[in-house]
Design a protein around this motif. Sequence first.
Motif, PDB file in Angstrom:
ATOM      1  N   GLU A 335       0.822  -1.205   0.000  1.00  0.00           N
ATOM      2  CA  GLU A 335       0.000   0.000   0.000  1.00  0.00           C
ATOM      3  C   GLU A 335       0.861   1.262   0.000  1.00  0.00           C
ATOM      4  OE1 GLU A 335      -3.116   0.073  -0.455  1.00  0.00           O
ATOM      5  OE2 GLU A 335      -3.809  -1.935   0.028  1.00  0.00           O
ATOM      6  N   LEU A 336       1.954   1.239   0.738  1.00  0.00           N
ATOM      7  CA  LEU A 336       2.847   2.396   0.792  1.00  0.00           C
ATOM      8  C   LEU A 336       3.490   2.641  -0.569  1.00  0.00           C
ATOM      9  CD1 LEU A 336       4.058   4.541   2.714  1.00  0.00           C
ATOM     10  CD2 LEU A 336       5.944   2.957   3.142  1.00  0.00           C
ATOM     11  N   GLU A 337       3.918   1.573  -1.223  1.00  0.00           N
ATOM     12  CA  GLU A 337       4.508   1.694  -2.567  1.00  0.00           C
ATOM     13  C   GLU A 337       3.482   2.232  -3.560  1.00  0.00           C
ATOM     14  OE1 GLU A 337       7.928  -1.780  -2.736  1.00  0.00           O
ATOM     15  OE2 GLU A 337       5.831  -2.367  -3.045  1.00  0.00           O
ATOM     16  N   SER A 338       2.253   1.744  -3.469  1.00  0.00           N
ATOM     17  CA  SER A 338       1.188   2.210  -4.356  1.00  0.00           C
ATOM     18  C   SER A 338       0.876   3.685  -4.108  1.00  0.00           C
ATOM     19  CB  SER A 338      -0.068   1.367  -4.148  1.00  0.00           C
ATOM     20  OG  SER A 338      -1.115   1.813  -4.980  1.00  0.00           O
ATOM     21  N   LEU A 339       0.839   4.065  -2.834  1.00  0.00           N
ATOM     22  CA  LEU A 339       0.585   5.452  -2.449  1.00  0.00           C
ATOM     23  C   LEU A 339       1.652   6.366  -3.045  1.00  0.00           C
ATOM     24  CD1 LEU A 339      -1.574   6.742  -0.465  1.00  0.00           C
ATOM     25  CD2 LEU A 339       0.290   6.890   1.182  1.00  0.00           C
ATOM     26  N   PHE A 340       2.902   5.929  -2.960  1.00  0.00           N
ATOM     27  CA  PHE A 340       4.021   6.701  -3.501  1.00  0.00           C
ATOM     28  C   PHE A 340       3.923   6.816  -5.020  1.00  0.00           C
ATOM     29  CE2 PHE A 340       8.268   7.112  -5.287  1.00  0.00           C
ATOM     30  CZ  PHE A 340       8.810   8.147  -4.538  1.00  0.00           C
ATOM     31  N   ASP A 341       3.703   5.695  -5.688  1.00  0.00           N
ATOM     32  CA  ASP A 341       3.683   5.676  -7.157  1.00  0.00           C
ATOM     33  C   ASP A 341       2.535   6.494  -7.744  1.00  0.00           C
ATOM     34  OD1 ASP A 341       5.953   4.106  -7.329  1.00  0.00           O
ATOM     35  OD2 ASP A 341       4.842   2.214  -7.367  1.00  0.00           O
ATOM     36  N   HIS A 342       1.388   6.496  -7.067  1.00  0.00           N
ATOM     37  CA  HIS A 342       0.229   7.220  -7.585  1.00  0.00           C
ATOM     38  C   HIS A 342       0.310   8.732  -7.347  1.00  0.00           C
ATOM     39  CE1 HIS A 342      -1.798   3.261  -7.950  1.00  0.00           C
ATOM     40  NE2 HIS A 342      -2.491   3.880  -8.882  1.00  0.00           N
ATOM     41  N   HIS A 343       1.191   9.159  -6.453  1.00  0.00           N
ATOM     42  CA  HIS A 343       1.237  10.587  -6.119  1.00  0.00           C
ATOM     43  C   HIS A 343       2.582  11.261  -6.381  1.00  0.00           C
ATOM     44  CE1 HIS A 343      -2.237   9.082  -3.795  1.00  0.00           C
ATOM     45  NE2 HIS A 343      -2.728  10.277  -3.992  1.00  0.00           N
ATOM     46  N   LYS A 344       3.587  10.517  -6.805  1.00  0.00           N
ATOM     47  CA  LYS A 344       4.902  11.118  -7.023  1.00  0.00           C
ATOM     48  C   LYS A 344       4.902  12.158  -8.143  1.00  0.00           C
ATOM     49  CE  LYS A 344       6.550   7.243  -9.898  1.00  0.00           C
ATOM     50  NZ  LYS A 344       7.560   6.143  -9.952  1.00  0.00           N
ATOM     51  N   SER A 345       3.906  12.080  -9.028  1.00  0.00           N
ATOM     52  CA  SER A 345       3.809  13.065 -10.109  1.00  0.00           C
ATOM     53  C   SER A 345       3.511  14.465  -9.565  1.00  0.00           C
ATOM     54  CB  SER A 345       2.723  12.661 -11.107  1.00  0.00           C
ATOM     55  OG  SER A 345       1.462  12.555 -10.462  1.00  0.00           O
ATOM     56  N   LEU A 346       2.940  14.547  -8.358  1.00  0.00           N
ATOM     57  CA  LEU A 346       2.665  15.848  -7.742  1.00  0.00           C
ATOM     58  C   LEU A 346       3.955  16.616  -7.460  1.00  0.00           C
ATOM     59  CD1 LEU A 346      -0.103  14.775  -5.174  1.00  0.00           C
ATOM     60  CD2 LEU A 346      -0.441  15.917  -7.372  1.00  0.00           C
ATOM     61  N   GLU A 348       6.600  15.982  -9.474  1.00  0.00           N
ATOM     62  CA  GLU A 348       7.317  15.798 -10.745  1.00  0.00           C
ATOM     63  C   GLU A 348       8.476  14.819 -10.559  1.00  0.00           C
ATOM     64  OE1 GLU A 348       8.375  19.630 -12.256  1.00  0.00           O
ATOM     65  OE2 GLU A 348       6.284  20.287 -12.409  1.00  0.00           O
ATOM     66  N   TRP A 349       8.173  13.722  -9.840  1.00  0.00           N
ATOM     67  CA  TRP A 349       9.162  12.678  -9.557  1.00  0.00           C
ATOM     68  C   TRP A 349       8.847  11.412 -10.353  1.00  0.00           C
ATOM     69  CZ3 TRP A 349       9.657  12.612  -3.473  1.00  0.00           C
ATOM     70  CH2 TRP A 349      10.349  13.760  -3.038  1.00  0.00           C
ATOM     71  N   GLU A 350       8.431  11.563 -11.579  1.00  0.00           N
ATOM     72  CA  GLU A 350       7.990  10.403 -12.363  1.00  0.00           C
ATOM     73  C   GLU A 350       9.026   9.281 -12.407  1.00  0.00           C
ATOM     74  OE1 GLU A 350       7.435  13.475 -13.164  1.00  0.00           O
ATOM     75  OE2 GLU A 350       5.316  13.697 -13.647  1.00  0.00           O
ATOM     76  N   ASN A 351      10.305   9.629 -12.360  1.00  0.00           N
ATOM     77  CA  ASN A 351      11.361   8.626 -12.501  1.00  0.00           C
ATOM     78  C   ASN A 351      11.890   8.105 -11.165  1.00  0.00           C
ATOM     79  OD1 ASN A 351      11.322   8.808 -15.347  1.00  0.00           O
ATOM     80  ND2 ASN A 351      12.628  10.638 -15.274  1.00  0.00           N
ATOM     81  N   LYS A 352      11.348   8.611 -10.064  1.00  0.00           N
ATOM     82  CA  LYS A 352      11.823   8.167  -8.748  1.00  0.00           C
ATOM     83  C   LYS A 352      11.103   6.915  -8.286  1.00  0.00           C
ATOM     84  CE  LYS A 352      13.949  12.043  -6.334  1.00  0.00           C
ATOM     85  NZ  LYS A 352      14.010  12.783  -5.066  1.00  0.00           N
ATOM     86  N   LYS A 353      11.830   6.066  -7.571  1.00  0.00           N
ATOM     87  CA  LYS A 353      11.241   4.874  -6.972  1.00  0.00           C
ATOM     88  C   LYS A 353      11.376   4.940  -5.455  1.00  0.00           C
ATOM     89  CE  LYS A 353      11.814   0.768  -8.477  1.00  0.00           C
ATOM     90  NZ  LYS A 353      12.432  -0.517  -8.874  1.00  0.00           N
ATOM     91  N   LEU A 354      10.474   4.302  -4.769  1.00  0.00           N
ATOM     92  CA  LEU A 354      10.558   4.230  -3.312  1.00  0.00           C
ATOM     93  C   LEU A 354      11.344   2.972  -2.935  1.00  0.00           C
ATOM     94  CD1 LEU A 354       9.755   5.249  -0.502  1.00  0.00           C
ATOM     95  CD2 LEU A 354       7.654   3.891  -0.705  1.00  0.00           C
ATOM     96  N   HIS A 355      12.454   3.172  -2.225  1.00  0.00           N
ATOM     97  CA  HIS A 355      13.287   2.046  -1.786  1.00  0.00           C
ATOM     98  C   HIS A 355      12.947   1.738  -0.334  1.00  0.00           C
ATOM     99  CE1 HIS A 355      15.875   2.322  -5.385  1.00  0.00           C
ATOM    100  NE2 HIS A 355      15.670   3.631  -5.273  1.00  0.00           N
TER     101      HIS A 355
END
Length: 357
Positions: A335-346, A348-355
């Motif tokens: 859920e945390l990974e999904s939360l990050f991926d769905h909102h990172k565009s806010l 402008e972190w489209e290329n960032k991943k959550l480690h």
Amino acid sequence: SKSHILHSSLSFCVRSMVEFEFDTDTLVNDSIGEILIEDDCKKQSFFGKMVAIITVSLLTGLFYLIGILIVISFICIFYYQQYYWIIFLLFLLILSIFPRNYKRYEFIIDNYIWTEVKKYFSFTVVRCGNDDDYRKQMLIGEFPHGIFPLGFLLSATIVNKIFPPEEGFDLPPIEGFLASILFKTPIIKQIAHFFGSRPATKKNIHHVIAEEKRSAALVVGGIAEIFLSDIDEERVYLKNRVGFFKLALQYGLPVVPIYYFGNTQIYKFVGKSSIFEKLSRKFKTSLVFFYGKYFTTIPIQTKIIMVIGKPIDVPKVEKIEAHHIDAVKKKFIMELESLFDHHKSLMEWENKKLHIH
């Protein structure tokens, strides 16, 4: 007989697995949430900007200032025989002890100064659920810690607007917990008290959940996560955490992930060696040297976006086993990974991943 004991043990394990119904595959945080609060630094006056910079610089610089003053005091007392510095040290000691209550002062939290700080960082709150989703007791896990958990602090100023207290209930529905060492640090202790926070001890957390029937919010990564902080990569410390999930299972509380985008961008730091990390864990405080603009404690201006995930229901388990904890942890990480991926565009972190470590 041995075979009877083995059969009984296997039967218990199978029965335990069957009784523990927990969906680890279906995501609840699979879309972008609704913006509830949005501050804009472009609408901030020059004076307001200065208020914000001075406030955050002094707040984070207190760690340096207090340390320097203590060293100066000892030098003056033992080298120059200026014994009046003892009064100053006694004053710091008193500040590190009192007050002992955890009273929240709304006039300190909801005022002009913190309004300007939120504007400076264009503080934005996004919530994935609706009001009804959060009208229950919860266990909230907040990430990432960063060098300084400013997002966590700013969230305390708007908690009543996002999670309104029930009618006739004076206390806010959520209690925030901070590292115990902060409540032994002069001035920092007073600020933490004014915000209504408590030391993150088992006794305090259980009291809030079991006795006060309120929700608890914790920065789960703690000190370990400070040493993962990086401006270029987003990292959280979670895989080795057990207590947070065990607490949720013990009380049957839904867990809620919150991510503060931008919290790792405010300061840089030196001292990522394993020695500093070991010492920090031993003394339960962050022994790092950090800096912002111009190698001072002036914070780097960036957006801070608080994204609140939907609650993840967790069943109450009387006899908690390792597989119970692993199942809830696996679901929470997804859920945390999904939360990050769905909102990172806010951000402008489209290329960032959550480690996740």
